[in-house]
Design a protein around this motif. Structure first.
Motif, PDB file in Angstrom:
ATOM      1  N   ARG A  56       3.115   0.600  -4.234  1.00 15.01           N
ATOM      2  CA  ARG A  56       1.900   1.058  -5.149  1.00 15.01           C
ATOM      3  C   ARG A  56       0.792  -0.219  -5.210  1.00 15.01           C
ATOM      4  NH1 ARG A  56       5.181   4.043 -10.396  1.00 15.01           N
ATOM      5  NH2 ARG A  56       5.958   5.782  -9.022  1.00 15.01           N
ATOM      6  N   ARG A  57       0.993  -1.220  -4.362  1.00 15.74           N
ATOM      7  CA  ARG A  57       0.208  -2.208  -4.561  1.00 15.74           C
ATOM      8  C   ARG A  57      -0.580  -2.241  -3.254  1.00 15.74           C
ATOM      9  NH1 ARG A  57      -0.028  -6.293  -8.579  1.00 15.74           N
ATOM     10  NH2 ARG A  57       1.752  -5.945 -10.407  1.00 15.74           N
ATOM     11  N   PRO A  58      -1.891  -2.763  -3.260  1.00 13.15           N
ATOM     12  CA  PRO A  58      -2.763  -2.687  -1.905  1.00 13.15           C
ATOM     13  C   PRO A  58      -2.195  -3.979  -0.991  1.00 13.15           C
ATOM     14  CG  PRO A  58      -4.202  -3.353  -3.816  1.00 13.15           C
ATOM     15  CD  PRO A  58      -2.699  -3.106  -4.382  1.00 13.15           C
ATOM     16  N   PRO A  59      -2.226  -3.592   0.023  1.00 13.03           N
ATOM     17  CA  PRO A  59      -2.008  -4.748   1.127  1.00 13.03           C
ATOM     18  C   PRO A  59      -3.032  -5.571   1.464  1.00 13.03           C
ATOM     19  CG  PRO A  59      -2.376  -2.682   2.302  1.00 13.03           C
ATOM     20  CD  PRO A  59      -2.731  -2.448   0.732  1.00 13.03           C
ATOM     21  N   GLY A  60      -2.921  -6.644   2.228  1.00 14.88           N
ATOM     22  CA  GLY A  60      -4.366  -7.577   2.607  1.00 14.88           C
ATOM     23  C   GLY A  60      -5.179  -6.395   3.341  1.00 14.88           C
ATOM     24  N   SER A  61      -6.283  -7.107   3.549  1.00 15.86           N
ATOM     25  CA  SER A  61      -7.519  -5.953   3.986  1.00 15.86           C
ATOM     26  C   SER A  61      -7.025  -5.519   5.505  1.00 15.86           C
ATOM     27  CB  SER A  61      -8.823  -6.927   4.199  1.00 15.86           C
ATOM     28  OG  SER A  61      -8.523  -8.186   4.755  1.00 15.86           O
ATOM     29  N   ASP A  62      -6.578  -6.382   6.321  1.00 11.80           N
ATOM     30  CA  ASP A  62      -6.068  -6.035   7.671  1.00 11.80           C
ATOM     31  C   ASP A  62      -4.675  -6.300   7.854  1.00 11.80           C
ATOM     32  OD1 ASP A  62      -8.813  -5.570   8.343  1.00 11.80           O
ATOM     33  OD2 ASP A  62      -9.360  -7.814   8.658  1.00 11.80           O
ATOM     34  N   PRO A  66      10.631   5.164  -5.999  1.00 10.61           N
ATOM     35  CA  PRO A  66       9.232   4.822  -5.647  1.00 10.61           C
ATOM     36  C   PRO A  66       8.824   3.618  -6.053  1.00 10.61           C
ATOM     37  CG  PRO A  66       9.159   6.225  -7.652  1.00 10.61           C
ATOM     38  CD  PRO A  66      10.526   5.855  -7.404  1.00 10.61           C
ATOM     39  N   ASP A  67       9.411   2.654  -6.951  1.00  7.75           N
ATOM     40  CA  ASP A  67       8.792   1.389  -7.205  1.00  7.75           C
ATOM     41  C   ASP A  67       8.861   0.350  -6.296  1.00  7.75           C
ATOM     42  OD1 ASP A  67       8.434   2.203 -10.044  1.00  7.75           O
ATOM     43  OD2 ASP A  67      10.575   2.153 -10.420  1.00  7.75           O
ATOM     44  N   TRP A  68       9.981  -0.091  -5.607  1.00  9.60           N
ATOM     45  CA  TRP A  68      10.007  -1.290  -4.439  1.00  9.60           C
ATOM     46  C   TRP A  68      11.091  -0.904  -3.639  1.00  9.60           C
ATOM     47  CZ3 TRP A  68      12.320  -2.356  -9.237  1.00  9.60           C
ATOM     48  CH2 TRP A  68      13.525  -2.947  -9.256  1.00  9.60           C
ATOM     49  N   LEU A  69      11.097  -1.874  -2.376  1.00 10.29           N
ATOM     50  CA  LEU A  69      11.925  -1.801  -1.591  1.00 10.29           C
ATOM     51  C   LEU A  69      12.528  -3.374  -1.693  1.00 10.29           C
ATOM     52  CD1 LEU A  69      10.925   0.242   1.226  1.00 10.29           C
ATOM     53  CD2 LEU A  69      12.935   0.573   0.180  1.00 10.29           C
ATOM     54  N   THR A  70      13.708  -3.883  -1.298  1.00  5.18           N
ATOM     55  CA  THR A  70      14.027  -4.993  -1.044  1.00  5.18           C
ATOM     56  C   THR A  70      14.112  -5.211   0.373  1.00  5.18           C
ATOM     57  OG1 THR A  70      15.098  -5.454  -3.327  1.00  5.18           O
ATOM     58  CG2 THR A  70      15.565  -7.055  -1.607  1.00  5.18           C
ATOM     59  N   LEU A  71      13.453  -6.130   0.938  1.00  7.12           N
ATOM     60  CA  LEU A  71      13.501  -6.290   2.337  1.00  7.12           C
ATOM     61  C   LEU A  71      14.056  -7.602   2.669  1.00  7.12           C
ATOM     62  CD1 LEU A  71      10.097  -4.733   3.434  1.00  7.12           C
ATOM     63  CD2 LEU A  71      12.309  -3.666   3.361  1.00  7.12           C
ATOM     64  N   ALA A  72      14.280  -7.917   4.053  1.00  6.78           N
ATOM     65  CA  ALA A  72      14.523  -9.341   4.579  1.00  6.78           C
ATOM     66  C   ALA A  72      13.695  -9.682   5.836  1.00  6.78           C
ATOM     67  CB  ALA A  72      16.083  -9.347   4.823  1.00  6.78           C
ATOM     68  N   GLY A  96       0.693  -1.184   0.122  1.00  2.00           N
ATOM     69  CA  GLY A  96      -0.082   0.152  -0.076  1.00  2.00           C
ATOM     70  C   GLY A  96       0.946   1.253  -0.012  1.00  2.00           C
ATOM     71  N   ALA A  97       0.537   2.377  -0.158  1.00  2.00           N
ATOM     72  CA  ALA A  97       0.962   3.657  -0.385  1.00  2.00           C
ATOM     73  C   ALA A  97       0.946   4.448   0.843  1.00  2.00           C
ATOM     74  CB  ALA A  97       0.245   4.431  -1.583  1.00  2.00           C
ATOM     75  N   ASP A  98       0.418   4.044   1.797  1.00  3.33           N
ATOM     76  CA  ASP A  98       0.478   4.770   3.110  1.00  3.33           C
ATOM     77  C   ASP A  98       1.946   4.744   3.583  1.00  3.33           C
ATOM     78  OD1 ASP A  98       0.364   4.660   6.231  1.00  3.33           O
ATOM     79  OD2 ASP A  98      -1.752   5.274   5.953  1.00  3.33           O
ATOM     80  N   ASP A  99       2.225   5.896   4.175  1.00  7.05           N
ATOM     81  CA  ASP A  99       3.623   6.289   4.587  1.00  7.05           C
ATOM     82  C   ASP A  99       4.237   5.492   5.812  1.00  7.05           C
ATOM     83  OD1 ASP A  99       3.985   8.458   3.174  1.00  7.05           O
ATOM     84  OD2 ASP A  99       3.359   9.831   4.471  1.00  7.05           O
TER      85      ASP A  99
END
Length: 202
Positions: free
Chosen positions: A89-95, A71-77, A49-52
């Motif tokens: 830019r893609r929505p997360p799960g509902s909760d 602004p495209d993506w982050l690589t996380l571990a 999601g786009a929330d800060d």
């Protein structure tokens, strides 16, 4: 199936990140056969999601940033260093903080491997960003999750810590070009380990 030094801890992270129901649907964890030493050749892409505060929610669970491609993506571990990519830019799960939208598999010949797996699981092949046929859609049991075959030039140096499972007669897979190691592990034509549930003819 995911190899982990502490399966309970890794399961807890992904359960909190994806929601328990989605984690149980997509991921299973087991005690590792050996320690993680190199980048995983299989990883998840998740929408946050786009929330800060979207990424901060994952960091609060124990994730860490490996590379910033915003602004495209982050690589996380995750909590054991397993890489995954978070797309604001893609929505997360509902909760939940994140939603899986793709499983990515590294390959130096992604089109070839995508075609092999499409025939095995009955998926539809679509183009990747370079317009070559290497993304699989409609994989049984995965819902809208895309299977991306990612072009890389690095050499495989060990077994995959993340692997997929399917229910297909083993002999049919072997006849199509899969291999079986003495311990029963199955390999696709490019050496990726995978699991098979027992079914008629297996």
């Amino acid at each position: 199936m995911v190899d982990a030094a502490d399966p309970a801890a890794v399961a807890a992270f992904w359960s909190a990140a994806l929601g328990e129901r989605e984690q149980r649907r997509l991921l299973r964890f087991r005690a590792q056969q050996g320690p993680k030493t190199v980048k995983n050749r299989v990883h998840l892409d998740v929408g946050v999601g786009a929330d800060d505060r979207a990424v901060e929610r994952l960091l609060a669970l124990g994730a860490r940033v490996l590379a910033d491609h915003l602004p495209d993506w982050l690589t996380l571990a995750d909590v054991e260093g397993n890489e995954f990519c978070a797309f604001p830019r893609r929505p997360p799960g509902s909760d939940s903080p994140a939603r899986v939208f793709a499983v990515c598999t590294d390959s130096d010949r992604p089109e070839e491997l995508a075609a092999w797996w499409a025939a095995r699981v009955g998926a539809r092949i679509g183009p990747g960003p370079d317009q070559t046929p290497r993304w699989l859609h409609d994989c049984p049991g995965w819902g809208e999750v895309i299977w991306k075959f990612v072009r890389v030039d690095d050499v495989r140096t060990g077994p995959n810590r993340w692997r997929w499972s399917l229910t297909t007669p083993v002999e049919a897979l072997l006849a199509a070009g899969a291999a079986r190691l003495p311990d029963g592990t199955l390999l696709d034509p490019q050496g990726n380990q995978f699991s098979v549930g027992f079914s008629a003819g297996a």
